[in-house]
Write a protein that holds these residues in place. Structure first.
Motif, mmCIF file in Angstrom:
data_model
loop_
_atom_site.group_PDB
_atom_site.id
_atom_site.type_symbol
_atom_site.label_atom_id
_atom_site.label_comp_id
_atom_site.label_asym_id
_atom_site.label_seq_id
_atom_site.Cartn_x
_atom_site.Cartn_y
_atom_site.Cartn_z
ATOM 1 N N GLY A 232 -2.839 -0.154 4.015
ATOM 2 C CA GLY A 232 -2.905 0.643 2.806
ATOM 3 C C GLY A 232 -3.532 1.982 3.137
ATOM 4 O O GLY A 232 -4.726 2.052 3.399
ATOM 5 N N GLU A 233 -2.727 3.026 3.145
ATOM 6 C CA GLU A 233 -3.248 4.352 3.449
ATOM 7 C C GLU A 233 -4.080 4.833 2.268
ATOM 8 O O GLU A 233 -3.621 4.842 1.132
ATOM 9 N N ASN A 234 -5.307 5.206 2.564
ATOM 10 C CA ASN A 234 -6.194 5.664 1.501
ATOM 11 C C ASN A 234 -7.273 6.552 2.100
ATOM 12 O O ASN A 234 -8.449 6.275 1.994
ATOM 13 N N ASP B 187 1.441 0.838 2.355
ATOM 14 C CA ASP B 187 1.162 1.003 0.939
ATOM 15 C C ASP B 187 0.383 2.303 0.770
ATOM 16 O O ASP B 187 -0.482 2.629 1.556
ATOM 17 N N TYR B 188 0.738 3.048 -0.242
ATOM 18 C CA TYR B 188 0.011 4.270 -0.565
ATOM 19 C C TYR B 188 -0.813 3.991 -1.810
ATOM 20 O O TYR B 188 -0.406 4.276 -2.929
ATOM 21 N N CYS B 189 -1.966 3.396 -1.599
ATOM 22 C CA CYS B 189 -2.782 2.924 -2.716
ATOM 23 C C CYS B 189 -3.774 3.964 -3.214
ATOM 24 O O CYS B 189 -4.541 3.698 -4.121
ATOM 25 N N TRP B 190 -3.750 5.125 -2.633
ATOM 26 C CA TRP B 190 -4.726 6.128 -3.040
ATOM 27 C C TRP B 190 -4.452 6.657 -4.437
ATOM 28 O O TRP B 190 -3.368 6.532 -4.970
ATOM 29 N N PRO C 205 -13.704 0.355 -7.829
ATOM 30 C CA PRO C 205 -13.595 -0.841 -6.999
ATOM 31 C C PRO C 205 -12.214 -1.059 -6.378
ATOM 32 O O PRO C 205 -11.980 -2.085 -5.738
ATOM 33 N N LYS C 206 -11.275 -0.110 -6.530
ATOM 34 C CA LYS C 206 -9.894 -0.350 -6.103
ATOM 35 C C LYS C 206 -9.783 -0.761 -4.635
ATOM 36 O O LYS C 206 -9.210 -1.804 -4.325
ATOM 37 N N VAL C 207 -10.317 0.021 -3.741
ATOM 38 C CA VAL C 207 -10.168 -0.283 -2.316
ATOM 39 C C VAL C 207 -10.912 -1.574 -1.959
ATOM 40 O O VAL C 207 -10.418 -2.382 -1.178
ATOM 41 N N PHE C 208 -12.062 -1.789 -2.561
ATOM 42 C CA PHE C 208 -12.802 -3.021 -2.297
ATOM 43 C C PHE C 208 -12.010 -4.235 -2.756
ATOM 44 O O PHE C 208 -11.992 -5.269 -2.092
#
Length: 174
Positions: A35-37, A1-4, A46-49
């Motif tokens: 999830g690459e970030n 996932d490219y969640c950045w 708070p996205k990554v958390f």
């Protein structure tokens, strides 16, 4: 996932969609997630958390978790404004951004990096509205740690705001 959210100028938020995707994967047997970030910073809030919390416990009440995150980050009084700020961007990427030339690249492996048109869904007044939210976060943060975090978040906002103004993002019709 490219969640950045980089190199997008506004925070690229999609809490509800991401939670739905992770729950779907879990229901269908997925037990490993990457999830690459590598570009995580305060802009992403708070996205990554939230993603890590859902990976740990897929049944997490995401709304409650986010409300807690906002409160712990900037305090009880400032939290509602920070929540509105990130909700604004989540609604932006689910709505106006889908009408931009950038969104046309959605079927590619990677959406077009560096295409500033992702910001051309903004309308006049959007930056003023989001600035007011962030100013309230800074004003209402109470403890020294909350004030430091609020000021850090505001610096990210001001940088983004400057770039969006340079590109004329509120004034370019989509």
């Amino acid at each position: 996932d490219y969640c950045w959210g980089h190199p997008y100028l506004p925070p690229r938020m999609y809490f509800k969609v991401h939670a739905e995707m992770l729950r779907y994967l879990h229901q269908n047997g997925c037990r490993y997630y990457f999830g690459e970030n590598e570009n995580y910073d305060a802009k992403e809030g708070p996205k990554v958390f939230a993603i890590m919390k859902l990976a740990w416990d897929i049944n997490t009440d995401l709304e409650k978790y986010l409300d807690d995150w906002y409160r712990y980050a900037v305090g009880e009084k400032a939290a509602p404004y920070l929540k509105r700020y990130y909700e604004f961007w989540e609604k932006y990427y689910a709505g106006p951004a889908t009408k931009t030339p950038w969104f046309a690249s959605r079927s590619a492996t990677y959406m077009t990096f560096g295409d500033i048109s992702h910001s051309f869904g903004l309308k006049p007044g959007d930056l003023k509205q989001t600035r007011t939210m962030m100013e309230n976060v800074v004003i209402l943060a109470a403890t020294p740690d909350e004030k430091i975090r609020a000021k850090h978040l505001m610096r990210h906002f001001e940088y983004m705001e400057s770039l969006l103004k340079i590109y004329g993002s509120e004034y370019i019709a989509i």
